[in-house]
Design an enzyme around this catalytic site. Sequence first.
Site, PDB file in Angstrom:
ATOM      1  CG  ASN B 112      -4.448 -10.723  -5.968  1.00 25.71           C
ATOM      2  OD1 ASN B 112      -4.933 -11.849  -6.093  1.00 25.71           O
ATOM      3  ND2 ASN B 112      -5.082  -9.728  -5.387  1.00 25.71           N
ATOM      4  CB  ILE B 119       3.162  -9.703  -6.062  1.00 27.22           C
ATOM      5  CG1 ILE B 119       3.924 -10.225  -7.276  1.00 27.22           C
ATOM      6  CG2 ILE B 119       2.215 -10.756  -5.520  1.00 27.22           C
ATOM      7  CD1 ILE B 119       4.967 -11.225  -6.932  1.00 27.22           C
ATOM      8  CB  CYS B 120      -1.545  -7.107  -4.128  1.00 19.54           C
ATOM      9  SG  CYS B 120      -2.464  -6.661  -2.652  1.00 19.54           S
ATOM     10  CG  LEU B 121       1.254 -12.837  -1.018  1.00 14.04           C
ATOM     11  CD1 LEU B 121      -0.126 -13.482  -1.151  1.00 14.04           C
ATOM     12  CD2 LEU B 121       2.312 -13.779  -1.551  1.00 14.04           C
ATOM     13  CG  LEU B 154      -2.011  -4.784  -7.200  1.00  8.58           C
ATOM     14  CD1 LEU B 154      -0.619  -5.353  -7.305  1.00  8.58           C
ATOM     15  CD2 LEU B 154      -1.959  -3.297  -6.911  1.00  8.58           C
TER      16      LEU B 154
END
Lengths: 885, 183
Positions: B112, B119-121, B154
Amino acid sequence: MSIEKLNLRKKRVFDSVFGAPALSLPTPVATPVGGFTTPGQAFGGPAVFTHDRRQAPLSDVRTARGARDIVEVPLSESDHVRHQVRWDRAWHTVTHALVPPDIPSRPEQIEEWNPELVEPNEAFLEAIRDVLDPKTRLPYATHTEDIILWHTNHVRYHFLQQVLPYIQGLSDDGDAAELLFKVIKLLRAAHRPVVCRYVFAILAVPNVAGSQTPTVPVESIASEQSRAGLINLVELLKEVGLAGEGFQITFAEVMNEAMTEYVNRSCKGIWSLEDVKAQEQYNNQVRQGRKSDTGTGMVLPRTALHSPASQTVTNLCKWIENGYARLAVEVFHTLGDSRAFPWRQVEMWKEMGIGHLGSLRTNELFNIVVNWPHSSAALDDLRTAITTPQRRLHLTEVFSQTMGEHLLHPGASTLQILQTYISMISSFHALDHSKVLLDRVAYPLQLYLCSREDTVRIIITGLLADTEDAEGNPIAPGGDKLVELALLLNKGEGQVEQKSSDDELDWDDADWMPDPIDAGPGYKRSKNADILGTLIGVLGSQEVFIKEFQNIIGEHLLKSEGPFEKEIKVLDLLKIRFGEAPLQSCEVMLKDIQDSGRLNSAIRRYKKLDPSEEEINIAHAKLDMRDIRDDGDMVPEGMLKPSLHAKILSRLYWPQLHHESYRVPDEIGHLQKLYENGFETLKASRKLTWLHALGQATVELELTDRTITEEVHTWQAAVIWSFQSEDQGDVNVHRSVGELVERLEMDEALVRSALRFWANKLILQEDERDVFSVLETLNQEDRARSNAQAAASAAAAAGDGLDDAAALVADEGITAEKGQMYWQFIRGMLKNSSSQMLLGQIAMMLKMLIAEGFPYSNEELQGFLGRKVSEGELEFVGGKYRLKK
Amino acid sequence: MNYEMEDTQNSAPGSLPPAQAAKLGAPRRAADAQSTTKRLQTELMQLMTSSAPGISAFPSADGNLLSWTATIEGPDDTPYAGLTFKLSFAFPSNYPYAPPTVLFKTPIYHPNVDFSGRICLDILKDKWTAAYNIQTVLLSLQSLLGEPNNASPLNGEAAELWDKDAVEFKRKVLSRHRDIDDE
């Protein structure tokens, strides 16, 4: 003769430097007017005049006319010569006539000396016409001079040479008025009506002398006599023609000066009503029963009528109306100015007078404020005088400046500044209810006070101060505490007006006034001075205030027993200011103490710690026997065995408590155990932790020759306890500092401070370095010292106590609990922001990031970091700190 | 301890301790610079007094409260065990009403996180609420290390390897990891 020569020589020297005046001296009679021929002119041409020369030109008018006739006859002569001759002739006539006569050398003669005035006759007039206007009348005369210049110069010369020495001679004897008359006489003598306005150059002198006269009424000894004198003078002046525009200007100046002087002399430093009354009385005596004054309201100018006038202003207006204006009117009449004297003029004078008074008071304002409340009259004056925004602005500017010079410097104690601030609030409130003025001047003061660290503490101790001493006498303000605040609090000040909705107007308020014209945008009206509110609200933030209050109240609560009325009152006040929530912990603290009173008695009853009947009886018997002055606070139980009363605090809500521990004496320890048990049975889920270092102990020491009862700190009591001889054998116990530290497990600094305390009380003595023993008997010398010191040490003990408390705090440096938190910060910092940092950087970050502030110095931080380095948590490399990997 | 955990997790405003409630409650106006820094200061104090294991954060050395650096230690039983990761937090001026921008500074191999550290959060994007704070974000990131959200990767390769070849994944993680030493 020799004097004349000397003068001549002087003049020559003067001329050689400054150049001789381009004016000829008065033409002597004997000088042949046509004595010189113009170049190219045959001699003897004007010889016709010769027979005339011997005659005084003044006495023989015909001659002049004749001369003209003759001059006109010779046709061959050029116009130049003709005109020149005629000019010379006229010049001679005029100058001769205008020469001031010599003053008789003997002063006695001056009285009857009356020089003959030359009546201007036709010839003279003709001549002076020629002289004054040679351009048109005698266009061909080449050599002409300015008669006006000549005369001015000559009169001046005459004055300096003759009149002035005479005046100087006179000034030695006789009073000013007499001198003046003589001067006037003299001047009149020296006066020539023809060119009277030139004589005004001289008037500088009589005016200087004259200024003495009008100031006579200034001193309010305006007796009719001097008034008559003045009028007489004016008349004389008028008669001599000196009472022209120049005199009027001078008179106006003198009058103006007189007003300023009057205001300065009669009002300066007179601030209180009593002063004013005394002054008034004095004035009345001086006036000696002049007819009583008109009503007050009538006296004041219209502009001053909107506010109740002060006594001083009224007096001033009376003076202006009765003295000042009267004099002016009389002088004007004497001068022949018959125009009706406008009443408005008097009004204007009054306004001017009030203006003068206003500026005087403005300059005095700082002292007035300092003298509050004994200076209310002065403030009344000022209120009457300060009517325009300009004056208000001036007032605040002047005050700020004075305040900056006198108060806001390191030499002034915070207490003093605060006291001044309190007077400022009250006096400015009296001056101007709108607070606009105060806001303007108070800002720099507030700013300065915020920079003082002890401001908040002084305010709070002031609030909590005793207003009465032990005997019930009121304590006068001005001690080392701000007792004023406590007094105000007791009076019920500080009640905040609840309806503070500034948007809504109070429709029922009949006394409503619009906002002052110079009010700022954030202006809020308030009715009362609200000293407490201002001090609490403005100085220091809420957090600081509450924290300080918590500390101080904590100390108070622990130290004393009692209903704590003051504390509750102050707490209520602060609650109104800051709301309930932030003061919750203070509330809890107070409740703790109140609860622990109940709890204490409950536990003691339950655990049977209270003395039994017979124990009390025994104690009483003992008391009677030893005839101890019974203070009433001695618990009978204490006579037999130690008694223990505890205060139970909720740990979370109390400010930093001292955690130093030491071994309490076994007896006390035992009592504590019992007490603890009692508590735990009453409050099942809670535990008691003893704080040995806090609290009070009443210690009674029986020595061989004396018994001493002292109220001391627990740790002091513990130290003296350890001097108690275990076996009853009467050996003197010696204890060294090291021994005590070990025995009591107490901090060395604390032990030393306790030993010093007891040594001061003459109970311990230092036998050798760091070894102490009990002083069982006092020898004569010691006894004397003891008595002498009794009083002194009482005061010193208070100081000592403070020192000890300070030592307690200072020794800690960065406390363990706080240190833990700081360490977290430093670790977080070094881990995340920057792996290695300088000491200064760390200190800066801590100061910036810790919301409640980081009160320690770089040195203290360095010590703290040093400890961490030695504990192996930090590394110190190349001047920077970093975390040990 | 108990008490402090409570106020980080029960993030409803009502349950905040009185001091903090007063601080947050007093200025009800829109977030201005003053209240942002105040909030960040409070958060810092919280972090310092109740540090969760394996995470830490601190404002940057220049004293700018709007830019922080954080450190996460890789949780045990994950490929990241024993590694530490630095992150940067950039707070917007209307924080906490908008999420901070969080980036991995230390190169990390994670499904991620992309190669530039983004960051993919979800809680850093559309799921952000003002109730989150630095500590909760860090704890979420820490748990993300152990449990990546492979649904929206990602780094597709990492997502694939995570499921298929743990050993290779671990190798990639270690080869990508590089301790950055600031200044």
